[in-house]
Scaffold this active site. Structure first.
Site, short mmCIF file in Angstrom:
data_model
loop_
_atom_site.label_atom_id
_atom_site.label_comp_id
_atom_site.label_asym_id
_atom_site.label_seq_id
_atom_site.Cartn_x
_atom_site.Cartn_y
_atom_site.Cartn_z
N ARG A 190 0.89 -1.18 0.00
CA ARG A 190 0.00 0.00 0.00
C ARG A 190 0.91 1.22 0.00
O ARG A 190 1.70 1.41 0.92
CB ARG A 190 -0.92 0.00 1.22
CG ARG A 190 -1.61 1.34 1.42
CD ARG A 190 -2.74 1.30 2.41
NE ARG A 190 -3.90 0.62 1.85
CZ ARG A 190 -5.13 0.74 2.33
NH1 ARG A 190 -5.37 1.48 3.39
NH2 ARG A 190 -6.13 0.10 1.77
N HIS A 246 -7.29 0.72 -6.53
CA HIS A 246 -7.51 -0.09 -5.32
C HIS A 246 -8.21 -1.40 -5.73
O HIS A 246 -9.38 -1.62 -5.41
CB HIS A 246 -8.35 0.71 -4.31
CG HIS A 246 -8.37 0.13 -2.93
ND1 HIS A 246 -7.61 -0.96 -2.55
CD2 HIS A 246 -9.08 0.50 -1.82
CE1 HIS A 246 -7.84 -1.22 -1.29
NE2 HIS A 246 -8.72 -0.37 -0.82
N GLN A 252 -10.15 -3.88 -3.27
CA GLN A 252 -11.48 -3.44 -2.81
C GLN A 252 -12.55 -3.82 -3.84
O GLN A 252 -13.67 -4.18 -3.48
CB GLN A 252 -11.48 -1.94 -2.58
CG GLN A 252 -12.79 -1.41 -2.04
CD GLN A 252 -13.11 -1.91 -0.64
OE1 GLN A 252 -12.28 -1.82 0.25
NE2 GLN A 252 -14.30 -2.46 -0.43
N ASP A 269 -17.01 7.22 -2.08
CA ASP A 269 -15.80 7.16 -1.27
C ASP A 269 -15.58 8.56 -0.69
O ASP A 269 -16.26 9.51 -1.11
CB ASP A 269 -14.62 6.74 -2.18
CG ASP A 269 -13.33 6.45 -1.41
OD1 ASP A 269 -13.36 6.41 -0.17
OD2 ASP A 269 -12.28 6.27 -2.08
N CYS A 313 -16.18 1.82 0.32
CA CYS A 313 -15.03 0.98 0.72
C CYS A 313 -14.68 1.15 2.19
O CYS A 313 -14.04 0.28 2.77
CB CYS A 313 -13.83 1.29 -0.16
SG CYS A 313 -13.28 3.01 -0.06
N ARG A 363 -13.57 -8.43 2.01
CA ARG A 363 -12.15 -8.21 1.75
C ARG A 363 -11.37 -9.47 2.13
O ARG A 363 -10.44 -9.88 1.43
CB ARG A 363 -11.62 -7.00 2.54
CG ARG A 363 -12.17 -5.65 2.13
CD ARG A 363 -11.68 -5.23 0.76
NE ARG A 363 -10.24 -5.18 0.68
CZ ARG A 363 -9.46 -4.17 1.07
NH1 ARG A 363 -10.02 -3.07 1.55
NH2 ARG A 363 -8.14 -4.21 0.95
N1 NVA Z 1 -9.77 6.66 -1.78
C1 NVA Z 1 -9.43 6.29 -0.43
C2 NVA Z 1 -9.68 4.84 -0.20
C3 NVA Z 1 -9.39 4.35 1.20
C4 NVA Z 1 -9.62 2.89 1.36
C5 NVA Z 1 -7.97 6.64 -0.17
O1 NVA Z 1 -7.14 6.42 -1.07
O2 NVA Z 1 -7.65 7.14 0.90
N1 CP Z 2 -11.22 0.00 2.35
C1 CP Z 2 -9.95 -0.06 2.79
O1 CP Z 2 -9.01 -0.32 2.06
O2 CP Z 2 -9.82 0.14 4.15
P1 CP Z 2 -8.48 0.35 4.96
O3 CP Z 2 -7.90 1.66 4.55
O4 CP Z 2 -8.93 0.33 6.39
O5 CP Z 2 -7.54 -0.78 4.66
#
Ligand code: NVA
Ligand code: CP
Length: 302
Positions: free
Chosen positions: A104, A131, A134, A219, A259, A287
């Site tokens: 990540r 992502h 997800q 989101d 998500c 997930r």
């Molecule tokens: N779009 C959000 C998704 C978090 C799971 C981010 O990148 O922070």
């Molecule tokens: N939806 C998602 O990826 O959640 P986290 O940021 O908690 O991993």
């Protein structure tokens, strides 16, 4: 032979994705029955986190434990990668000791470079651009509640962000129509939209988009790394909240997805998120099951 990676949904064929989603539901059943299934005994997943996470970490770590393996949490705060050791070197070293790597991070090019130098499968667990993990859970959840998503109308409301780009890829692989409603200036990747213009439409009005939707997804307005823009985005995203009024324009049995984490009262109303029929908690749980199917696919199918 170079390993299979999962950097975007497009690393799977349409048939592979459909098979993986069905397998995710099977693995969920096996887990619920309490049956022991340990195809990854003694295997190790390295998990590199350069951004925060609840669901992603818990689901990958639990999934590996349930499969009889182990997951290593590697925070960029504590590794040499965070101190500037080249990605190429880190990839060679880490992949020589583990069986798969989950990352990540911010720039999508980092996971691409890591994958290029990795001797084991690399999984994108969120970048600024995509992502895909997800989407596995979202698509599994739709299928479990409503059957095939093929030919359905899916509406994305809000930022044209990493989730939105991944919805575009899902539309292409699973053959659904995607209408994106975002404020001007917050459109998703234009090349991706152009590539899939046969099934992706971008509008700038949420109400116009929501009409007859089978699924509405949203989101946060400001993603991780965009915290400084939060105030400006709150203004710019006025009119892009998913609330009861917006949901009433969709089909009566339309699902709502997010998500998570969610900001009640911003991109989604508390009423919609906490509705008794809300599937967002299933979506979060999936997930775990979807990623177990992904790990099995990447590590057990030779
Ligand atoms: N779009 C959000 C998704 C978090 C799971 C981010 O990148 O922070
Ligand atoms: N939806 C998602 O990826 O959640 P986290 O940021 O908690 O991993």
């Amino acid at each position: 032979m170079s390993p299979r990676h999962f950097l975007t949904l497009k690393d799977l064929s349409s048939a592979e994705l459909k098979q993986l989603l069905s397998r995710a539901s099977e693995l969920k059943k096996i887990h619920r029955e309490g049956a022991l299934y340990e195809p990854l005994k003694n295997r190790v997943l390295g998990m590199i986190f350069e951004k925060s996470s609840t669901r992603t970490r818990v689901s990958f770590e639990s999934g590996m434990a349930q499969f009889g393996g182990h997951a290593l949490f590697l925070s960029s705060r504590d590794t040499q990668l965070g101190r500037g050791e080249p990605v190429e070197d880190s990839a060679r070293v880490i992949s020589s000791m583990v069986d798969a790597v989950m990352i990540r991070t911010f720039e999508h090019s980092l996971v691409e470079t890591f994958a290029k130098y990795s001797s084991v499968p690399v999984i994108n667990a969120l970048t600024d651009d995509y992502h895909p993990c997800q989407l596995l859970a979202d698509m599994q959840t739709y299928q479990e509640h409503r059957g095939s998503i093929e030919g359905k109308k899916v509406v994305w409301v809000g930022d044209g962000n990493n989730m939105c780009n991944s919805y575009i890829n899902a539309a292409a692989l699973l053959d659904f129509q995607l209408v994106i409603a975002c404020p001007k200036g917050y459109e998703p990747n234009p090349e991706l939209v152009a590539e899939h213009k046969d099934r992706v439409t971008v509008l700038h009005n949420a109400k116009d988009a929501a009409k007859d939707a089978d699924l509405i997804a949203t989101d946060v307005f400001a993603s991780m790394g965009q915290e400084d823009e939060q105030e400006q985005r709150l203004k710019d995203f006025d009119g892009f909240q998913v609330n009861t009024e917006l949901m009433s324009l969709a089909h009566q049995d339309a699902l709502f997805m997010h998500c998570l984490p969610a900001h009640r009262g911003e991109e989604v109303s508390a009423e919609v998120l906490d509705h008794p029929d809300s599937v967002v908690w299933d979506e979060a749980e999936n997930r775990l099951h979807a990623q177990k199917a992904l790990l099995e696919f990447l590590l057990c199918h030779k």
